[in-house]
Write an enzyme that holds these catalytic residues in place. Structure first.
Site, PDB file in Angstrom:
ATOM      1  CE  LYS A   1      -4.128  -2.035   0.215  1.00 47.70           C
ATOM      2  NZ  LYS A   1      -5.121  -1.909  -0.857  1.00 47.70           N
TER       3      LYS A   1
ATOM      4  CD  GLU B   1     -10.083   3.764   0.513  1.00 46.88           C
ATOM      5  OE1 GLU B   1      -9.961   5.014   0.440  1.00 46.88           O
ATOM      6  OE2 GLU B   1      -9.358   2.972  -0.118  1.00 46.88           O
TER       7      GLU B   1
ATOM      8  CB  SER C   1      -0.027  -8.019  -1.248  1.00 44.49           C
ATOM      9  OG  SER C   1      -0.875  -8.853  -0.488  1.00 44.49           O
TER      10      SER C   1
END
Ligand SMILES: Cc1ncc(COP(=O)(O)O)c(C=O)c1O
Lengths: 404, 259
Positions: free
Chosen positions: A90, A112, A379
């Site tokens: 991210k 969010e 990830s």
């Protein structure tokens, strides 16, 4: 034109802008700033420097031979986004957008978050750049990802537990959009995945494309060729688009997205948007989504907060439509089993989201056989999921471990 | 000229402007929402906006979110929207527009939706998350079925987008009074005046101001420069607190602002 050159606003019939008129000016402003930044060597240099000195890029690839024994003997290579600062992919997108926000003179970031990884990354960037930060998170998720809530607060962000609708990621996005409409002068909405109105799907993809660009070279260096398949989990689809993008025009490379199948794609409890959804408009774009006959969004279900989303980015809907990528469901049980397997065979505890991709890699390996090479987007790391995993496997005080 | 434009024109020629009222279908029940809508018209409302409850209402504040969520929990279905339009039209003469987010229309089928709305006696659609740029199907369907198209113009809209909204709309252009979502506000933004005046510059002859209007004084103030004033959250709150009687009382009070 090659597939890699498609830059929106439409991906086939998907994408576009389905938002209130009030937001159009902000989207235009963002798009213009992004177009300018894209060709600005100073912007690229600033972002690359942050990646090098702050995120820890390039991230390495790790071969996983003991895990691969369970994958029909194929070679399994892990792209280690879990080693990035803040623990997931991210941060790649967050730093890019935060730099843009700074260029636009915005002083406040809103975001969010589902699993909390995007919220943590956003809070981190806000701390780094001296900006205010508000993170919207469904009340269901603030409970199951309590550790990440604490991290965001420690970083100085305000966390709003969203109580409307299904109280998960989709409702957090609604509240973030409402905030943005009202505060667009000072505020940048740092959307955390490849969904939403144009330019978000394209911009977020581009900021994550570094994953695939690095991995493509690293795999070639290690193995002398391209992988046979690339596997990534798909929530909104950002880590998957990031690792897929560099391979879009490599016809020999299969691109496989793993969606959360919850209790099973044929039960009412899943988040398998591409496998089971229909075209529709949600959160500003036309894409595939889980919905009833009236077009009301249905609640999704997954053990993983980060995949618990009834929509998906429009570029994935398009890649599925044209057959360039395939998408499969992975159940909660399959993902948790892959999570434990990687922990025990390689000493790497992945995020539950990521574990879906790992299960997909096990299957792909078996399909490809010993000659196969599978690249997996690792990830994120599993620290945030310890409570869920401990409960799932009964690892807490006095419990007997469940062998499931 | 459409029924909505005629209603607005009639009120303007009488020296004032139109009172436009929003209520969601199915709140607190389907029957009560229909009764309330009829009562609003009987108490001075000129044009109705019936909202179709939707799972992800990004333009709505807490009062309307809560009401539409209740309607959905009570089992609201899209077809109830057509039922409501039909029953209201059978009882009173005011034009009835439907306010809806785009996905329900898309799933129903844009042309089929337009056909069913027209045969129920509806006047057209207000589409808060559909901009003219994405509306080609709706432009065609509304032409085919002779329905109004109400697009939005915001304080942040460029002059070019104002012209686009004016060109694409029929009935009126919805002038968004403030950068924000629905909900009562103590002062209706000075921005509203700016939006209306810029719409006039873009050639607009019919525009109603919405978002935040909750008192008769605000209605009067808005009608001094716009063609209509739209009230939503205040009426929804009244219906939630005191039922149809209270909603009717608040409507009658708001209507004093049109005199
Ligand atoms: C580790 C990890 N992987 C994957 C995801 C899913 O997001 P996306 O599909 O955008 O990569 C998340 C989301 O929170 C995450 O934290």
């Amino acid at each position: 034109m090659t597939l890699r050159d498609v830059v929106g606003p439409y991906f086939g019939t998907f994408g576009g802008r389905f938002v209130p008129e009030s937001l159009i000016a902000a989207l235009d402003e963002l798009d213009a700033a992004y177009q300018a930044a894209r060709v600005d060597p100073d912007f690229a240099a600033e972002l690359a420097e942050l990646h090098r000195t702050y995120t820890g890029r390039p991230s390495i690839i790790t071969e996983a031979p003991r895990f691969a024994e369970h994958a029909g003997g194929a070679r399994i290579l892990l792209k280690r986004e879990d080693l990035n600062h803040t623990g997931s992919h991210k941060i790649n997108n967050v730093l890019g957008q935060a730099l843009l926000a700074k260029r636009l003179g915005k002083t406040r970031l809103i975001a969010e978050t589902g699993a909390g990884q995007h919220g943590v990354a956003s809070a981190t960037a806000a701390a780094l750049f001296g900006m205010e930060c508000v993170v919207y998170m469904g009340a269901v998720d603030t409970e199951r990802q309590a550790l990440n809530v604490a991290r965001m607060k420690l970083l100085g962000a305000e966390v709003v537990a969203v109580q409307t609708g299904s109280r998960t990621l989709k409702d957090a996005i609604n509240d973030a959009m409402r905030d943005w409409v009202a505060n667009v002068d000072t505020t940048h909405y740092l959307l955390g995945t490849v969904a939403g109105p144009h330019p978000f799907p394209t911009m977020v993809r581009d900021f994550h494309a570094v994953i695939g660009t690095e991995a493509r070279e690293q795999v070639r260096e290690l193995t002398g060729r391209l992988p046979d398949a690339v596997a990534a989990c798909v929530g909104g689809g950002s880590n998957a688009m990031g690792i897929f993008h560099a391979f879009l025009d490599d016809e020999s490379v299969r691109l496989v997205g793993l969606e959360a199948a919850g209790d099973g794609v044929d039960t009412p409890h899943h988040a398998a948007t591409i496998s089971k959804g229909r075209p529709g408009v949600l959160h500003g774009a036309r894409s595939l989504m889980l919905q009833d006959d009236d077009g009301q969004t249905m609640e999704s279900h997954s053990i993983s907060a980060g995949l618990d989303y009834p929509g998906v980015g429009p570029e994935h809907a398009w890649l599925a439509d044209i057959g360039r990528a395939e998408y499969r469901g992975v159940t909660d049980a399959e993902a948790m089993s892959a999570l434990r397997l990687l922990s025990r065979t390689e000493g790497i505890i992945p995020a539950i989201e990521t574990a879906h991709a790992l299960h997909g890699a096990l299957e792909l390996g078996k399909e490809l056989g010993p000659e196969g090479i599978v690249l997996v987007s690792l990830s994120g790391r599993g620290d945030k999921d310890m409570e869920t995993a401990a409960r799932y496997f009964r690892l807490l005080d006095g419990e007997t471990e469940d062998a499931r | 000229m459409s029924a909505v434009e005629q209603a607005i024109r009639a009120r303007r020629e009488a020296g004032s402007g139109a009172l436009v009222a929003y209520l969601p279908v199915g709140f607190p029940t389907l029957d009560d929402s229909i009764a309330a809508a009829i009562a609003l018209v009987e108490n001075g409302v000129d044009i109705l906006e019936l909202g179709l409850p939707y799972s992800d209402p990004v333009m709505d504040g807490p009062a309307i979110q809560k009401a539409t969520q209740t309607a959905l929990q009570n089992g609201f279905r899209l077809r109830d929207g057509f039922t409501a339009v039909e029953k209201v039209r059978a009882a009173v003469d005011a034009p009835v527009l439907v306010m809806t987010y785009w996905n329900p229309v898309l799933q129903y089928g844009v042309d089929r939706f337009a056909a069913d709305l027209a045969s129920a006696g509806g006047a057209g659609l207000i589409t808060p998350d559909l901009i003219p740029d994405e509306a080609s199907d709706w432009m065609a369907a509304s032409e085919a079925h002779d329905l109004d198209r109400v697009f939005l113009a915001a304080p942040s809209s460029s002059d070019a987008r104002m012209r686009q909204a004016v060109g694409a709309s029929r009935g009126f252009v919805y002038a968004v009074s403030t950068m924000g979502i629905t909900g009562a506000r103590s002062d209706v933004d000075a921005a509203a005046r700016g939006v209306v005046s810029r719409l006039r510059d873009a050639g607009c002859t019919s525009t109603c101001v919405g978002l935040g209007i909750s008192t008769a004084d605000q209605v009067r103030d808005v009608l001094s420069y716009a063609d209509g004033a739209i009230v939503g959250s205040r009426l929804v709150a009244a219906l939630a607190e005191g039922g149809v009687t209270e909603a009717a009382r608040v409507a009658a009070d708001l209507a004093t602002g049109t005199r």
